[in-house]
Design a protein around this motif. Structure first.
Motif, PDB file in Angstrom:
ATOM      1  N   ALA A 123       0.832  -1.020  -0.044  1.00  0.00           N
ATOM      2  CA  ALA A 123       0.047  -0.095   0.086  1.00  0.00           C
ATOM      3  C   ALA A 123       0.902   1.106   0.091  1.00  0.00           C
ATOM      4  CB  ALA A 123      -0.754   0.032   1.247  1.00  0.00           C
ATOM      5  N   VAL A 124       0.766   2.151  -0.920  1.00  0.00           N
ATOM      6  CA  VAL A 124       1.582   3.357  -1.152  1.00  0.00           C
ATOM      7  C   VAL A 124       0.741   4.431  -0.709  1.00  0.00           C
ATOM      8  CG1 VAL A 124       3.334   2.328  -2.435  1.00  0.00           C
ATOM      9  CG2 VAL A 124       1.204   3.651  -3.589  1.00  0.00           C
ATOM     10  N   ALA A 125      -0.506   4.657  -0.915  1.00  0.00           N
ATOM     11  CA  ALA A 125      -1.563   5.555  -0.461  1.00  0.00           C
ATOM     12  C   ALA A 125      -2.851   4.966   0.328  1.00  0.00           C
ATOM     13  CB  ALA A 125      -1.801   6.467  -1.596  1.00  0.00           C
ATOM     14  N   LYS A 126      -3.501   5.689   1.040  1.00  0.00           N
ATOM     15  CA  LYS A 126      -4.672   5.054   1.569  1.00  0.00           C
ATOM     16  C   LYS A 126      -5.757   6.211   2.066  1.00  0.00           C
ATOM     17  CE  LYS A 126      -3.109   4.765   6.254  1.00  0.00           C
ATOM     18  NZ  LYS A 126      -4.043   5.144   7.415  1.00  0.00           N
ATOM     19  N   LYS A 127      -7.135   5.901   1.717  1.00  0.00           N
ATOM     20  CA  LYS A 127      -7.892   6.665   2.373  1.00  0.00           C
ATOM     21  C   LYS A 127      -8.779   5.793   3.439  1.00  0.00           C
ATOM     22  CE  LYS A 127     -12.375   8.573   2.625  1.00  0.00           C
ATOM     23  NZ  LYS A 127     -13.529   7.811   3.493  1.00  0.00           N
ATOM     24  N   ASP A 128      -8.849   6.772   4.612  1.00  0.00           N
ATOM     25  CA  ASP A 128      -9.554   5.674   5.781  1.00  0.00           C
ATOM     26  C   ASP A 128     -10.760   5.700   5.831  1.00  0.00           C
ATOM     27  OD1 ASP A 128      -6.513   5.485   6.611  1.00  0.00           O
ATOM     28  OD2 ASP A 128      -6.639   6.987   7.886  1.00  0.00           O
ATOM     29  N   GLY A 146      -7.621  13.541  -3.497  1.00  0.00           N
ATOM     30  CA  GLY A 146      -7.465  14.506  -2.444  1.00  0.00           C
ATOM     31  C   GLY A 146      -7.686  14.033  -1.023  1.00  0.00           C
ATOM     32  N   LYS A 147      -8.134  12.727  -0.984  1.00  0.00           N
ATOM     33  CA  LYS A 147      -8.581  12.167   0.387  1.00  0.00           C
ATOM     34  C   LYS A 147      -7.683  11.105   0.937  1.00  0.00           C
ATOM     35  CE  LYS A 147     -13.046  13.627   0.663  1.00  0.00           C
ATOM     36  NZ  LYS A 147     -14.550  13.318   0.192  1.00  0.00           N
ATOM     37  N   TYR A 148      -6.625  10.939   0.005  1.00  0.00           N
ATOM     38  CA  TYR A 148      -5.476   9.839   0.317  1.00  0.00           C
ATOM     39  C   TYR A 148      -4.256  10.453   1.215  1.00  0.00           C
ATOM     40  CZ  TYR A 148      -7.661   6.736  -2.956  1.00  0.00           C
ATOM     41  OH  TYR A 148      -8.807   6.056  -3.710  1.00  0.00           O
ATOM     42  N   ARG A 149      -3.821   9.839   1.933  1.00  0.00           N
ATOM     43  CA  ARG A 149      -2.293   9.813   2.726  1.00  0.00           C
ATOM     44  C   ARG A 149      -1.566   8.686   2.205  1.00  0.00           C
ATOM     45  NH1 ARG A 149      -2.514  12.162   7.988  1.00  0.00           N
ATOM     46  NH2 ARG A 149      -4.454  13.164   8.360  1.00  0.00           N
ATOM     47  N   ARG A 150      -0.099   9.322   2.182  1.00  0.00           N
ATOM     48  CA  ARG A 150       0.912   8.497   1.711  1.00  0.00           C
ATOM     49  C   ARG A 150       1.082   7.241   2.899  1.00  0.00           C
ATOM     50  NH1 ARG A 150       5.267  10.944  -1.733  1.00  0.00           N
ATOM     51  NH2 ARG A 150       6.509   8.789  -1.382  1.00  0.00           N
ATOM     52  N   VAL A 151       1.377   6.205   2.497  1.00  0.00           N
ATOM     53  CA  VAL A 151       1.629   5.219   3.401  1.00  0.00           C
ATOM     54  C   VAL A 151       3.113   4.881   3.571  1.00  0.00           C
ATOM     55  CG1 VAL A 151       1.116   2.686   3.964  1.00  0.00           C
ATOM     56  CG2 VAL A 151      -0.660   3.878   3.131  1.00  0.00           C
ATOM     57  N   GLN A 152       3.535   5.080   4.796  1.00  0.00           N
ATOM     58  CA  GLN A 152       5.120   4.807   5.064  1.00  0.00           C
ATOM     59  C   GLN A 152       5.548   3.131   5.126  1.00  0.00           C
ATOM     60  OE1 GLN A 152       6.726   7.991   5.187  1.00  0.00           O
ATOM     61  NE2 GLN A 152       6.737   8.197   7.289  1.00  0.00           N
ATOM     62  N   HIS A 153       6.778   3.062   4.537  1.00  0.00           N
ATOM     63  CA  HIS A 153       7.131   1.662   4.721  1.00  0.00           C
ATOM     64  C   HIS A 153       8.629   1.918   5.208  1.00  0.00           C
ATOM     65  CE1 HIS A 153       4.270  -0.984   2.721  1.00  0.00           C
ATOM     66  NE2 HIS A 153       3.852   0.466   1.985  1.00  0.00           N
ATOM     67  N   ASN A 154       8.814   1.249   6.621  1.00  0.00           N
ATOM     68  CA  ASN A 154       9.983   1.142   7.218  1.00  0.00           C
ATOM     69  C   ASN A 154      10.243  -0.340   7.664  1.00  0.00           C
ATOM     70  OD1 ASN A 154       8.541   1.388   9.351  1.00  0.00           O
ATOM     71  ND2 ASN A 154       8.686   3.525   9.226  1.00  0.00           N
ATOM     72  N   VAL A 155      11.020  -0.692   8.204  1.00  0.00           N
ATOM     73  CA  VAL A 155      11.245  -2.221   8.430  1.00  0.00           C
ATOM     74  C   VAL A 155      10.384  -2.442   9.636  1.00  0.00           C
ATOM     75  CG1 VAL A 155      13.707  -2.276   7.677  1.00  0.00           C
ATOM     76  CG2 VAL A 155      13.406  -1.585   9.927  1.00  0.00           C
ATOM     77  N   LEU A 156       9.613  -1.676  10.101  1.00  0.00           N
ATOM     78  CA  LEU A 156       8.726  -1.702  11.432  1.00  0.00           C
ATOM     79  C   LEU A 156       8.127  -3.301  11.426  1.00  0.00           C
ATOM     80  CD1 LEU A 156       7.617   0.683  13.481  1.00  0.00           C
ATOM     81  CD2 LEU A 156       6.041  -1.094  13.280  1.00  0.00           C
ATOM     82  N   CYS A 157       7.338  -3.561  10.498  1.00  0.00           N
ATOM     83  CA  CYS A 157       6.566  -4.780  10.518  1.00  0.00           C
ATOM     84  C   CYS A 157       7.355  -6.076  10.070  1.00  0.00           C
ATOM     85  CB  CYS A 157       5.101  -4.644   9.763  1.00  0.00           C
ATOM     86  SG  CYS A 157       4.252  -3.591  10.827  1.00  0.00           S
ATOM     87  N   ASP A 158       8.696  -5.975   9.519  1.00  0.00           N
ATOM     88  CA  ASP A 158       9.491  -7.011   9.257  1.00  0.00           C
ATOM     89  C   ASP A 158       9.431  -7.830  10.272  1.00  0.00           C
ATOM     90  OD1 ASP A 158       9.223  -5.862   6.839  1.00  0.00           O
ATOM     91  OD2 ASP A 158      11.576  -5.582   6.804  1.00  0.00           O
ATOM     92  N   SER A 159       9.810  -7.453  11.590  1.00  0.00           N
ATOM     93  CA  SER A 159      10.356  -8.274  12.845  1.00  0.00           C
ATOM     94  C   SER A 159       9.363  -8.383  13.692  1.00  0.00           C
ATOM     95  CB  SER A 159      11.554  -7.499  13.397  1.00  0.00           C
ATOM     96  OG  SER A 159      11.208  -6.229  13.567  1.00  0.00           O
ATOM     97  N   VAL A 160       8.313  -7.653  13.886  1.00  0.00           N
ATOM     98  CA  VAL A 160       7.263  -7.552  15.102  1.00  0.00           C
ATOM     99  C   VAL A 160       6.315  -8.563  14.665  1.00  0.00           C
ATOM    100  CG1 VAL A 160       5.894  -6.259  16.554  1.00  0.00           C
ATOM    101  CG2 VAL A 160       7.821  -5.327  15.494  1.00  0.00           C
TER     102      VAL A 160
END
Ligand code: AZE
Length: 177
Positions: A26-31, A163-177
């Motif tokens: 996911a690179v962008a999402k509208k909640d 205009g209602k989307y936000r970018r979705v960040q990707h860092n290593v967070l969920c690789d290990s948790v």
């Protein structure tokens, strides 16, 4: 022009679930209203031998106001009259995660680079959506290719969510948790 009627939303023509299978970032999402996946959202679609589609997804969530975790979710999909429109039953690996039954519509995809997803949870009396969520997926964790941005923007507009989307960040967070 679009009238924003949920029933008039155009979905992917001749949708091919086999080509859709695999990993999407996911690179962008509208909640939607309420609790939702925050970031580091990765979905993996699988097609069984009998053609049934299932998926797993993970993403960072905060539950109970303060507990941050990587949610591991599972989904099964029910077919409808339209090959690009599914009903998605989903649940979390941990009991305290969300369960639900949502629409899962594939609005547009080239299968190799981008996909625009849409789900309307509640329609208003006028036929427009009053609680929707949507993901822009990419095959590349780094984001959309510049050449895919035009069509994605156009599709966002067609589903009345430009205009209602936000970018979705990707860092290593969920690789290990
Ligand atoms: C989706 C891709 C296909 C599989 C699934 C998806 C959606 C998942 C959610 C999860 C919400 C979890 C929450 C937990 C506290 C569309 C990304 C399951 C909506 C809010």
């Amino acid at each position: 022009a679009q009238d924003c009627q949920v029933d008039n939303i155009q979905v992917m023509q001749n949708f091919n679930r086999t080509k859709y299978a695999g990993t999407w970032y996911a690179v962008a999402k509208k909640d939607p209203v309420g609790l939702f996946l925050l970031d580091n959202i990765v979905a993996q679609f699988n097609i069984a031998e009998d053609g049934q589609m299932t998926a797993t997804a993970e993403g960072r969530v905060i539950i109970l106001q303060q507990w941050e975790l990587c949610a591991h979710m599972f989904a099964t999909f029910e077919d409808t009259y339209d090959p690009a429109k599914f009903k998605m039953k989903y649940w979390g690996a941990a009991a305290n995660l969300q369960t639900g039954y949502d629409d899962h519509w594939v609005i547009s995809t080239d299968y190799d680079n981008y996909a625009v997803h849409y789900a309307c949870r509640e329609k208003g009396y006028d036929g427009t959506c009053i609680d929707s969520y949507s993901f822009v997926f990419s095959r590349h964790p780094t984001g959309l290719r510049p050449e895919d941005q035009y069509i994605v923007t156009q599709k966002k507009q067609e589903i009345c969510l430009l205009g209602k989307y936000r970018r979705v960040q990707h860092n290593v967070l969920c690789d290990s948790v």
